[in-house]
Design a protein around this motif. Structure first.
Motif, short mmCIF file in Angstrom:
data_model
loop_
_atom_site.label_atom_id
_atom_site.label_comp_id
_atom_site.label_asym_id
_atom_site.label_seq_id
_atom_site.Cartn_x
_atom_site.Cartn_y
_atom_site.Cartn_z
N ARG A 40 -34.94 -28.22 17.86
CA ARG A 40 -34.03 -27.12 17.91
C ARG A 40 -34.79 -25.78 18.47
O ARG A 40 -36.28 -25.71 18.50
CB ARG A 40 -33.99 -26.53 16.20
N GLY A 41 -33.95 -25.10 18.90
CA GLY A 41 -34.60 -23.85 19.55
C GLY A 41 -33.46 -23.04 20.24
O GLY A 41 -32.35 -23.54 20.22
N ALA A 42 -33.70 -21.67 20.53
CA ALA A 42 -32.64 -20.78 21.15
C ALA A 42 -32.28 -21.41 22.53
O ALA A 42 -32.98 -22.16 23.29
CB ALA A 42 -33.01 -19.35 21.09
N PRO A 43 -31.17 -20.91 22.87
CA PRO A 43 -30.87 -21.12 24.43
C PRO A 43 -32.12 -21.05 25.47
O PRO A 43 -32.66 -19.61 25.24
CB PRO A 43 -29.67 -20.35 24.81
N SER A 189 -39.73 -22.33 20.95
CA SER A 189 -39.48 -20.91 20.93
C SER A 189 -40.06 -20.49 22.18
O SER A 189 -40.83 -20.95 22.85
CB SER A 189 -40.09 -20.29 19.88
N ASN A 190 -39.34 -19.24 22.73
CA ASN A 190 -39.99 -18.64 23.76
C ASN A 190 -40.07 -17.11 23.66
O ASN A 190 -39.10 -16.30 23.39
CB ASN A 190 -39.03 -18.81 25.11
N ASP A 197 -43.83 -13.68 29.03
CA ASP A 197 -43.45 -14.92 27.84
C ASP A 197 -43.98 -16.04 27.51
O ASP A 197 -44.51 -16.45 28.43
CB ASP A 197 -41.83 -15.24 28.08
N VAL A 198 -44.13 -16.33 26.37
CA VAL A 198 -44.85 -17.56 26.07
C VAL A 198 -44.29 -18.56 25.28
O VAL A 198 -43.39 -18.26 24.32
CB VAL A 198 -46.06 -17.02 25.27
N ARG A 199 -44.18 -19.71 25.53
CA ARG A 199 -43.53 -20.62 24.94
C ARG A 199 -44.38 -21.54 23.80
O ARG A 199 -45.44 -21.78 24.17
CB ARG A 199 -42.95 -21.95 26.03
N ALA A 219 -45.63 -25.51 28.54
CA ALA A 219 -45.16 -25.01 29.84
C ALA A 219 -44.11 -25.83 30.30
O ALA A 219 -44.10 -27.11 30.21
CB ALA A 219 -46.39 -24.69 30.67
N ILE A 220 -43.22 -25.12 31.20
CA ILE A 220 -42.44 -26.12 31.89
C ILE A 220 -42.52 -25.72 33.44
O ILE A 220 -42.40 -24.52 33.83
CB ILE A 220 -40.76 -25.64 31.30
N ASP A 221 -42.78 -26.67 34.21
CA ASP A 221 -42.87 -26.48 35.58
C ASP A 221 -42.37 -27.67 36.42
O ASP A 221 -41.12 -28.36 35.82
CB ASP A 221 -44.35 -26.51 36.00
N ASP A 222 -42.44 -27.92 37.50
CA ASP A 222 -41.83 -29.03 38.29
C ASP A 222 -42.11 -30.40 37.80
O ASP A 222 -41.22 -31.02 38.18
CB ASP A 222 -42.52 -29.15 39.77
N HIS A 223 -43.05 -30.53 36.93
CA HIS A 223 -43.42 -31.79 36.44
C HIS A 223 -42.61 -32.08 35.12
O HIS A 223 -42.75 -33.01 34.37
CB HIS A 223 -44.69 -32.03 36.06
#
Length: 245
Positions: A40-43, A189-190, A197-199, A219-223
């Motif tokens: 679960r989490g916000a958009p 969360s973000n 911003d920190v995830r 983190a979300i990156d190309d991988h």
């Protein structure tokens, strides 16, 4: 009556590695096979990315996955957005990963229609992982909160019987009716921190298993998604010691 020291043959829980860097460490080996989970989490917190990454990692490891969508973007748009991630191998789509929509089934048959669409699909493709994107939106098709609770319970029971692990993705508000019925809850969360911003990822509940508590940066990156477990939570050497009296 059995004696107090008799050993009951509890079945051993089988782990299903997530394939997401760092997440298996947080969850002490991954998901419990056959259990149901809620992410679960916000958009914008990364739920859809994580769900698809789980599906592709599972397929690469030799499993079969189904990604079912409800009130989310079309499959064409979703797959177009996934092209930017290294984990998204198009050769797996239609082979080891099936994308289906539950919208029509729910419009025509409510929550029972969704289950009647999912069960034969899982059986047909011998799926061992089910991702449901927008699972909380199913409450819109349930006449009462009790009907929605029965849907989650029935879904969990059916997929577990078929040997399929279920991961439901939902917004925070819609997740209220899901969280109490699943075996595990992962919260994304973000949050703004000074100039950036920190995830954060946090395991809220994990039935039948220990896990690393607290918040862990990701983190979300190309991988795709990478989780960074907190060192103090992961350490096994931080036990208090006492001098001999």
């Amino acid at each position: 009556m059995a004696s107090a020291d008799a050993t009951f043959p509890f079945p051993e829980l089988t782990r299903l590695p997530t394939g997401v860097p760092g997440l298996d460490t947080v969850m002490h080996g991954g998901l419990v096979a056959g259990d149901a989970y809620l992410v679960r989490g916000a958009p914008g917190t990364g739920k859809t990315t994580l769900g698809n990454q789980l599906a592709f990692a599972h397929a690469v490891a030799g499993g079969r996955a189904i990604v079912a969508t409800l009130l989310t973007e079309t499959h064409e748009r979703m797959l177009a957005h996934l092209r930017t991630f290294a984990f998204a191998d198009p050769a797996l789509v239609g082979e080891r990963i099936q994308y289906i929509s539950l919208l029509t089934a729910m419009q025509e048959g409510g929550t029972d229609g969704a289950i009647n669409a999912l069960v034969p699909t899982i059986q047909k493709h011998r799926a061992t992982l089910l991702i449901i994107d927008g699972a909380g939106g199913a409450e819109l098709f349930a006449p009462t909160r009790l009907d929605f609770s029965n849907f989650i319970h029935s879904l969990q029971a059916r997929t577990a019987f078929l040997g399929c692990t279920t991961v439901m993705l939902s917004g925070n508000d819609e997740a209220i009716g899901v969280a109490t019925h699943v075996d595990g809850v992962v919260e994304l969360s973000n949050e703004p921190t000074e100039s950036r911003d920190v995830r954060w990822l946090r395991v809220v509940k994990l039935r039948g298993s220990d896990y690393l508590n607290g918040r862990h940066a990701f983190a979300i990156d190309d991988h795709g998604v990478t989780v960074f477990p907190r060192l103090e939570a992961a350490s096994t050497d931080l036990e208090p010691t006492w001098p001999d009296a």
